[in-house]
Design an enzyme around this catalytic site. Sequence first.
Site, PDB file in Angstrom:
ATOM      1  N   HIS A 152       8.187   6.898   7.111  1.00 35.43           N
ATOM      2  CA  HIS A 152       8.352   5.848   8.130  1.00 35.43           C
ATOM      3  C   HIS A 152       9.550   6.208   8.994  1.00 35.43           C
ATOM      4  O   HIS A 152      10.663   6.375   8.467  1.00 35.43           O
ATOM      5  CB  HIS A 152       8.579   4.494   7.462  1.00 35.43           C
ATOM      6  N   ASP A 170       8.669   8.685   1.976  1.00 32.16           N
ATOM      7  CA  ASP A 170       8.492   7.286   2.374  1.00 32.16           C
ATOM      8  C   ASP A 170       9.645   6.778   3.259  1.00 32.16           C
ATOM      9  O   ASP A 170       9.478   6.672   4.471  1.00 32.16           O
ATOM     10  CB  ASP A 170       8.326   6.409   1.124  1.00 32.16           C
ATOM     11  N   ASP A 171      10.767   6.424   2.658  1.00 38.59           N
ATOM     12  CA  ASP A 171      11.925   5.881   3.398  1.00 38.59           C
ATOM     13  C   ASP A 171      13.185   6.479   2.767  1.00 38.59           C
ATOM     14  O   ASP A 171      13.927   5.767   2.059  1.00 38.59           O
ATOM     15  CB  ASP A 171      11.966   4.343   3.261  1.00 38.59           C
ATOM     16  N   HIS A 219       3.819  11.238   4.727  1.00 42.59           N
ATOM     17  CA  HIS A 219       4.081   9.794   4.595  1.00 42.59           C
ATOM     18  C   HIS A 219       5.576   9.526   4.740  1.00 42.59           C
ATOM     19  O   HIS A 219       6.340   9.572   3.764  1.00 42.59           O
ATOM     20  CB  HIS A 219       3.562   9.309   3.233  1.00 42.59           C
ATOM     21  N   GLU A 237       0.109   0.346  -4.430  1.00 42.36           N
ATOM     22  CA  GLU A 237       1.552   0.426  -4.683  1.00 42.36           C
ATOM     23  C   GLU A 237       1.962  -0.888  -5.358  1.00 42.36           C
ATOM     24  O   GLU A 237       2.262  -0.907  -6.544  1.00 42.36           O
ATOM     25  CB  GLU A 237       2.308   0.633  -3.354  1.00 42.36           C
ATOM     26  N   HIS A 240      -1.620   1.864   3.381  1.00 39.05           N
ATOM     27  CA  HIS A 240      -0.888   1.665   2.127  1.00 39.05           C
ATOM     28  C   HIS A 240      -1.735   0.816   1.187  1.00 39.05           C
ATOM     29  O   HIS A 240      -2.206  -0.254   1.570  1.00 39.05           O
ATOM     30  CB  HIS A 240       0.421   0.922   2.379  1.00 39.05           C
TER      31      HIS A 240
HETATM   32  N1  HPA Z   1       5.278   0.088   1.241  1.00 33.21           N
HETATM   33  C1  HPA Z   1       4.828  -0.729   2.186  1.00 33.21           C
HETATM   34  N2  HPA Z   1       5.363  -0.791   3.383  1.00 33.21           N
HETATM   35  C2  HPA Z   1       6.377   0.010   3.674  1.00 33.21           C
HETATM   36  C3  HPA Z   1       6.885   0.877   2.728  1.00 33.21           C
HETATM   37  C4  HPA Z   1       6.297   0.922   1.448  1.00 33.21           C
HETATM   38  O1  HPA Z   1       6.690   1.671   0.533  1.00 33.21           O
HETATM   39  N3  HPA Z   1       7.889   1.544   3.344  1.00 33.21           N
HETATM   40  C5  HPA Z   1       7.978   1.073   4.605  1.00 33.21           C
HETATM   41  N4  HPA Z   1       7.067   0.141   4.810  1.00 33.21           N
HETATM   42 ZN    ZN Z   2       5.175   3.894   3.075  1.00 31.18          ZN
END
Ligand code: HPA
Ligand code: ZN
Length: 340
Positions: free
Chosen positions: A15, A271-272, A13, A193, A190
Site C-alpha cells: 500500500h 503490505d505496510d 502487495h 486475513e 483482500h
Molecule cells: N488489510 C486490509 N486493509 C489494509 C491492509 C491490510 O492488511 N493494509 C492496508 N489496508
Molecule cells: Zn494489504
Amino acid sequence: MTDLRLFPKIELHLHLEGAAPPALVRRLGAEQGKDLTGLFDEGGGYAWSDFTTFLAAYETMSRVFEDPETYADLTEAVLREQAANGVVYTEIFLSPPSLFGGDCGRWEAMRAAAEAGADRVPGLACRFIPVVIRHHGPEAARTGTAAMLKAPRGRIRGFGMAGDERAFHPRDFAGCFAEAREAGLRLTAHAGEFGGPESVRAALDDLGVERIGHGVRAIEDASLVARLAAEGVTLEVCPGSNLALGLYPSLAAHPVARLREAGCRVTISTDDPPFFRDTMTKEYERLAMTFGWGEGQFAALFRTALEAAFCGPETKAAVARRLDGGAGSLSSAENEGPRT
Ligand code: HPA
Ligand code: ZN
C-alpha cells in the site's frame, strides 16, 4: 546465500500510503499544521495496537498526502526503499482520499503525481492498482471507481479492494469489479486475513478476482486450498503483516509454507512495512531462517510472482532477465516503458 538484500525480488502487495516513512509523515504534518496526535509512538514509529487501531492510524497519516506534490514525493520515497531491498518489479495499491470523493480531476492529479514520482526512480519497474476501501462502503467505492475509470490509465493495470474485511460483503462491490474488468483491469481483493475461508470464496465467486490479498486463512478449509491450487489463484502473502497484526504467534505457525506445499501459488510482500517494522529483505531472511528456504525457493517465488503480475509480456521479459542477471540495474527506460 550471503546478502538477501541483493536477491532480485518482486512485490505485488504494497500500500503506497501504508509504506510512508514515519519521518516524512511527521514533517508533512508539521508543515501542513495537521493534528497527528497519537499517531507516533515514543520511538518515532506508528502507534497502533490491533487491526482496528491500525486502520485508524492509516487513515490519519494518509491525510498528509492530499496534494499531488506530496503524493509524488511519497511514491519516490517508497520506490527508493523497495529498490534498496532488491525489488526489481512492484505493483502498488493507491488509495488517495480523492479516489473516494469521485472527483475525477483530483484523482487524475494524484495518479499523475504518482507517475511522476515513479519516473524519478531508476532500477525497478512499477505498476499501480487503485483500491477501494471496504469499510468506506459500496457507495464511496462506486463513485471512486467511476472517477478512476474515466481518467487516463498510465501505469494502472489492476483494480482491488482493501480495508476491513469484517465490514459489508464482497457482493456489495460486485458492480465496481465488473466495471473495472470491463475496462480491461486485472482484479485482486483482500480476503482471508480477518475473514475465514468463506470470505475468500466470496471474493472469488462474487468479484471474480484472479489474486487474493493475503488469503492465508484458506488453510482452515482443505477443499478451498485444493480449489485455489487447481484454479491457479495467486496469494499475495504478507507474513510479517500477519504476525504483527496477531493472526499467528510465529512464522513457524504461519501457513505460508503449507500453502506452497499444497500447490497454491504463493508470493511474498510486506503490505505496510513501516507499520510492521518490516522490509522485503527481512521477509526473506525470516523465511530462510524458519523454513530453510534458499535460492531455489526464492527464484521460484520470483517466477510465480512474475506470472501473476498484471504487466504485459514485454515488461515481464525485461523483469525476468533480472533474475538471470542477478542484481544488475533495469535501465530507467525499462521503468518508464514499455508500458504494457
Ligand atoms: N488489510 C486490509 N486493509 C489494509 C491492509 C491490510 O492488511 N493494509 C492496508 N489496508
Ligand atoms: Zn494489504
